[in-house]
Write a protein that holds these residues in place. Structure first.
Motif, short mmCIF file in Angstrom:
data_model
loop_
_atom_site.label_atom_id
_atom_site.label_comp_id
_atom_site.label_asym_id
_atom_site.label_seq_id
_atom_site.Cartn_x
_atom_site.Cartn_y
_atom_site.Cartn_z
N LEU A 150 0.82 -1.21 0.00
CA LEU A 150 0.00 0.00 0.00
C LEU A 150 0.85 1.26 0.00
CD1 LEU A 150 -2.68 -1.17 2.59
CD2 LEU A 150 -3.02 -0.91 0.12
N ASP A 151 1.97 1.24 0.75
CA ASP A 151 2.89 2.39 0.73
C ASP A 151 3.37 2.67 -0.68
OD1 ASP A 151 2.70 2.71 3.47
OD2 ASP A 151 4.53 1.58 3.91
N THR A 152 3.77 1.61 -1.37
CA THR A 152 4.29 1.78 -2.73
C THR A 152 3.21 2.27 -3.68
OG1 THR A 152 5.79 -0.08 -2.25
CG2 THR A 152 5.64 0.65 -4.53
N ALA A 153 2.02 1.75 -3.52
CA ALA A 153 0.90 2.21 -4.36
C ALA A 153 0.61 3.69 -4.09
CB ALA A 153 -0.33 1.35 -4.10
N ALA A 154 0.68 4.09 -2.82
CA ALA A 154 0.43 5.50 -2.48
C ALA A 154 1.49 6.41 -3.08
CB ALA A 154 0.38 5.66 -0.96
N VAL A 155 2.74 5.97 -3.09
CA VAL A 155 3.80 6.73 -3.75
C VAL A 155 3.52 6.83 -5.24
CG1 VAL A 155 6.25 6.73 -4.38
CG2 VAL A 155 5.56 6.20 -2.03
N ALA A 156 3.06 5.72 -5.83
CA ALA A 156 2.76 5.72 -7.27
C ALA A 156 1.66 6.73 -7.59
CB ALA A 156 2.35 4.32 -7.71
N GLU A 157 0.67 6.86 -6.71
CA GLU A 157 -0.37 7.85 -6.94
C GLU A 157 0.21 9.26 -7.01
OE1 GLU A 157 -4.18 5.65 -4.77
OE2 GLU A 157 -2.96 7.08 -3.65
N LEU A 158 1.16 9.55 -6.12
CA LEU A 158 1.79 10.87 -6.14
C LEU A 158 2.67 11.06 -7.37
CD1 LEU A 158 2.72 11.19 -2.37
CD2 LEU A 158 0.87 12.35 -3.59
N MET A 159 3.33 9.99 -7.78
CA MET A 159 4.11 10.06 -9.01
C MET A 159 3.19 10.41 -10.18
SD MET A 159 6.67 6.80 -8.46
CE MET A 159 7.20 6.80 -10.17
#
Length: 982
Positions: A64-73
């Protein structure tokens, strides 16, 4: 079987209602049957406590952390063109959600015994929950979690109803997220492990299904089936997407911003988003210019304050008429203003096709520095806030004063200095110069975010100026190549002086153009002297990539040859057909009538090992004494460092401090200072500047050959192939408004370094033949001798002169040279073939595989380990490998930097002497590489330093000399590194 219904995206995943299809789930190991399995998502760990700030991070939380970073990217970094591509792949504009899912699912393979047993504390919790394994088997056999994830995900996506095509391109993204793409067979669990690494029994299978299902639903999908993409991205887009997956994973793995969450009740997407938002702000990450407005008619004037010259207006017109992103080749004289035209073209291409930044590739480190200044000023004119996003990427950037002035007060932490061991300036190879990572630093930085300047990340910066090696290495089958390709995604690529790529480098350039063409990335190539065959090869490579073809043959009727000079060739692919525009115009200034003079130089028997220079230097000295009697500025270019040093010595004995020396074996600090001094003294005239010196002689090597904006009144040069000779001529009478003394008021080139002979081909020094080959030297010498006493019209004759040397059917050498020329040509062609073939093992794509559709097995047979800078250079430049050393002085009190500043007893370097120490870095001759690797290493005081421990020290004695193998070296503050006679 585990299922899940999500109560709410903002709620902790621990509140998700898990329904267990079986009353009791049993994990069957080889040794015992486990009791009923508890909630596996509450125990499967993704980061150990040691790598997550003191407490472990549950696997679901890391996804989920990585997915959340991807959203910001997606929201703040990805270029519009990349987002559009992903929207098309996902279908119905679902690119953002698909991107987050692809990034988050990367560590799916950690839900295996092969991984879960690796941390004692984490393993105990997993075992305690009822998931077991055979301890002997999991320690005996290894199955990397990246490969495990790629292999295992295929089963679950198939069960969910995904199409075979979608599964085919998605699983390599998971299997390759640690830098290497395996084959399907290479990703699978070793047969000898008897399925113990994946976990026998239904428990592990159900745990993975629950992990995938809960993660997928938390993001907002109804189920895994709904994620199935409707489109198929190109292979190039897959590679770039893989790089973004790695980027998201690296950000989300930073324990300083993502501390572990080991309580299942606290796992949530909302928490992940809050952590990601905070980390993004603290790191100061951002993209480029975003969506650019449609360019205005007077864009050139708005950017540079002047109306465009005819050739610049032609470039702007052509890129405005292109029907798709494509390749633009600009051929124009030295000093024509190609760089400004390319930058405006990049802005137009960016606005038309959704690009978000630029990469400008230069032939050398020295040529990067002035280009960095130009690009930064251009970006600032677009938006002042963007100027801070321009990165300078080369190994000596620490000695660029503008770059140093843009950096915050150095206060880094070990997180970044530990990784500062990459090559080509993709990190900060001289380290520790980027500023602390804190909100204040992020707000005030005048250089790109520190994160972008870590190892292997430099091309991810929004705007980049670096050596062409950055692009060439993105075309090699090496680890983490996806990060380099991701760094080029959504950028306009500008490559200057592309003629400088020899046949070996051209293999990597063509490979890179294939991938860029397939990714629909606009490319602008600049050259003053591009041989026609080379232009055709570059065009063919781009079109082959854009058309997904193996064939590199582009018939002349598809892309015709330009008929004038300056000229522009633009190509693209729309649907299944190739389009083109080929235009020519007049130069903005009249041709210079450059007088050609030959200064014969006897070639002694010593030429095979190092040239007898005394006669030649005496001739040059006599000529300069005559031509500069009343003043003037001369440029003398020698083909080897040794020749340049000897010539400098000879001239300095008479002209004293009016002579300067510039070559590649000066220390980094001396070279940077002298380059800056030469550009100031002989560069473009400034209204309120100090003016040109009354008399100045610059002796240089090939460093002065290209993208070196100096203006000499007189040029003396060793013979080189015609395209390079014309580049050197471009350094004379370059600027208007310069007052020149009478004897040098007319432009003249004096060609030396060879001996013409009556009735026989010329003699060439052995060193020159080794560098350039006898064939091209002979054909160039024929034209030089034919023109002696006459003039070349520059730039009008440039295309003809280059074509006559490189086109064997267009020009004949004198009849009594013919047989020698035929033999030289045969030798040259054989060498060209051998050099081209020697590049094949390192190219990103193996021969015959350019039309493959996925990344499976991309790295098969490639270079998988970490390469030193020396190995990187050898891979893409085909030179004998050379190494850099840091010169230090040693005496009874310990060590001192080359500048004289004291180090510790064992060479310890405090922060305040670091610049002085590294200013003594110098590159050794290639023949000393083996001895340097065997005998030299870091000083004792460097061994614990985060990156000095990778440096080699060369201690000098009281006379500034050192013995290395059978050679004696001496460093002279004027001459640089000198190899003493044995």
């Amino acid at each position: 079987m585990f299922g899940a219904s999500v109560v709410g995206l903002g709620q902790p995943i621990g509140l998700v209602v898990l329904s267990v299809g079986l009353a009791t789930v049993r994990c069957v190991g080889t040794e015992r049957s486990a009791p009923g399995v508890q909630n596996p998502l509450a125990v499967l760990w993704g980061k150990s406590a040691g790598r997550a700030g003191g407490r472990s991070n549950l696997l679901l939380q890391h996804l989920l952390d990585t997915a959340a970073v991807a959203e910001l990217m997606w929201d703040h970094y990805l270029a519009p063109s990349v987002r559009r591509m992903l929207d098309g792949v996902a279908g119905d504009g679902g690119g953002r959600l698909l991107f987050a899912w692809l990034c988050g699912v990367h560590d799916f393979g950690k839900a295996t015994p092969a991984f879960q047993h690796m941390d004692a504390a984490g393993a105990a919790r997993v075992l305690g929950a009822g998931l077991s394994w055979d301890r002997h088997m999991v320690t005996r056999y290894r199955w990397r979690h990246d490969r495990a994830g790629g292999a295992l995900i295929q089963r679950y996506l198939t069960d969910a109803g995904w199409s075979e095509e979608s599964i085919g391109w998605v699983w390599p993204l998971i299997a390759g997220h640690h830098g290497l793409f395996p084959t399907l067979g290479g990703a699978r669990e070793p047969k000898r492990a008897q399925q113990q690494l994946s976990g026998k029994g239904p428990g592990w299978d159900m745990a993975r299904r629950a992990l995938l299902d809960v993660f997928t639903r938390a993001l907002g999908f109804d189920d895994v089936a709904e994620v199935d993409p409707s489109g198929f991205p190109s292979r190039a887009a897959q590679l770039q997407l893989s790089g973004f997956v790695v980027m998201a994973d690296w950000i989300a793995s930073d324990q300083d911003h993502f501390e572990g969450v080991d309580e299942f009740e606290r796992v949530s997407l909302q928490g992940a988003r809050e952590r990601a938002e905070k980390a993004w702000g603290l790191l100061g990450l951002r993209g480029g210019w975003g969506e650019l407005d449609e360019p205005e008619v007077d864009l050139f004037r708005r950017r540079f304050g002047d109306d465009p010259r005819p050739s610049q207006a032609m470039v702007v017109d052509v890129v405005n008429r292109m029907e798709s992103p494509g390749l633009v080749v600009v051929e124009a004289p030295m000093g024509e203003g190609k760089t400004k035209a390319a930058l405006v073209a990049a802005e137009i291409l960016g606005a038309r096709w959704g690009m978000d930044g630029v990469f400008v590739g230069m032939p050398t480190q020295a040529t990067c520095d002035p280009m960095f200044t130009n690009v930064r000023a251009w970006v600032e004119s677009i938006s002042p806030s963007l100027a801070s996003q321009v990165a300078l990427l080369h190994g000596k950037r620490r000695f660029n004063k503008q770059w140093q002035g843009l950096l915050e007060d150095p206060a880094p932490d070990d997180r970044y200095t530990r990784v500062a061991e990459d090559e080509f300036g993709l990190d900060d190879p001289f380290g520790m110069s980027q500023g602390a990572c804190c909100p204040e630093a992020a707000a005030e930085r005048r250089a790109p975010a520190e994160w972008f300047l870590g190892a292997k990340r430099g091309l991810l910066s929004p705007f980049v100026v670096g050596t062409i090696d950055q692009l060439l290495f993105a075309a090699t089958r090496t680890k983490h190549v996806m990060l380099r390709m991701a760094g080029l995604a959504g950028k306009v690529v500008i490559l200057d002086e592309v003629h400088a790529a020899d046949v070996y480098m051209s293999q990597f350039l063509a490979e890179g153009l294939r991938w860029l063409g397939q990714a629909r990335i606009p490319v602008v190539l600049l050259s003053a002297t591009l041989p026609p065959a080379q232009r055709r090869e570059l065009v063919a490579a781009y079109l082959a990539g854009a058309g997904d073809n193996e064939d590199l043959n582009v018939p002349a009727e598809i892309v015709p040859e330009p008929t004038g000079y300056p000229n522009v060739t633009a190509v693209w692919r729309s649907e299944a057909s190739a389009g083109h525009i080929v235009e020519s115009c007049q130069s903005w200034r009249r041709d210079l009538r450059v007088e050609v003079e030959v200064l014969p130089e006897p070639v002694s028997a010593k030429a095979e090992t190092g040239d007898d220079l005394s006669v030649g230097d005496a001739q040059v000295l006599s000529l300069l004494r005559e031509r500069l009697a009343v003043g003037g500025c001369a440029l003398v270019i020698r083909n080897t460092v040794r020749r340049a040093q000897d010539t400098f010595d000879a001239l300095r004995a008479e002209f004293g401090d009016e002579v300067r020396l510039l070559h590649g074996r000066l220390s980094a600090a001396h070279r940077a200072d002298r380059t800056e001094e030469c550009l100031q003294a002989l560069g473009p005239p400034e209204p309120n500047g100090p003016g040109r010196p009354a008399r100045r002689i610059l002796v240089a090597t090939q460093l002065a050959e290209q993208s070196f904006d100096v203006d000499a009144d007189l040029l003396i040069t060793d013979l080189v192939p015609m395209d390079l000779l014309l580049q050197r001529i471009g350094r004379t009478h370059r600027h208007s408004g310069v007052r020149r003394p009478g004897p040098v008021v007319e432009p003249r080139v004096i060609v030396t370094g060879f001996l013409p002979r009556d009735g026989a081909p010329p003699e060439f020094p052995g060193a020159a033949e080794a560098i350039y080959g006898r064939y091209l030297l002979m054909r160039t010498a024929a034209q030089v001798c034919a023109a002696e006493g006459g003039c070349w019209s520059i730039p009008g004759q440039v295309p003809q002169l280059v074509a006559d040397v490189y086109g064997s059917d267009r020009y004949s050498v004198p009849e009594d040279w013919a047989e020698a020329e035929r033999q030289a040509r045969a030798d040259w062609e054989a060498r060209q073939r051998a050099r081209a073939e020697s590049a094949e093992p390192f190219l990103l794509t193996r021969a015959g595989e350019h039309t493959r559709r996925t990344l499976e097995g991309l790295h098969r047979g490639g270079v998988s380990g970490s390469l030193s800078e020396e190995h990187h250079r050898a891979v893409v430049r085909d030179g004998d490998r050379s190494v850099e050393v840091v010169l230090v002085r040693r005496d009874d009190r310990g060590y001192r930097a080359l500048s004289g500043r004291s180090l510790g007893t064992h060479g310890e370097a405090s922060r305040d002497v670091l610049d002085d120490l590294l200013g003594g870095t110098v590159r050794l001759p290639a023949k000393l590489t083996q001895a340097a690797e065997a005998d030299l290493g870091p000083l004792d005081g460097w061994r614990d330093h985060p990156w000095l421990r990778y440096s080699r020290a060369l201690p000098l004695d009281a006379s500034d000399a050192a013995r290395l193998g059978d050679h004696v070296l001496r460093y002279d503050s004027l001459l640089g590194l000198v190899e003493e006679p044995r």
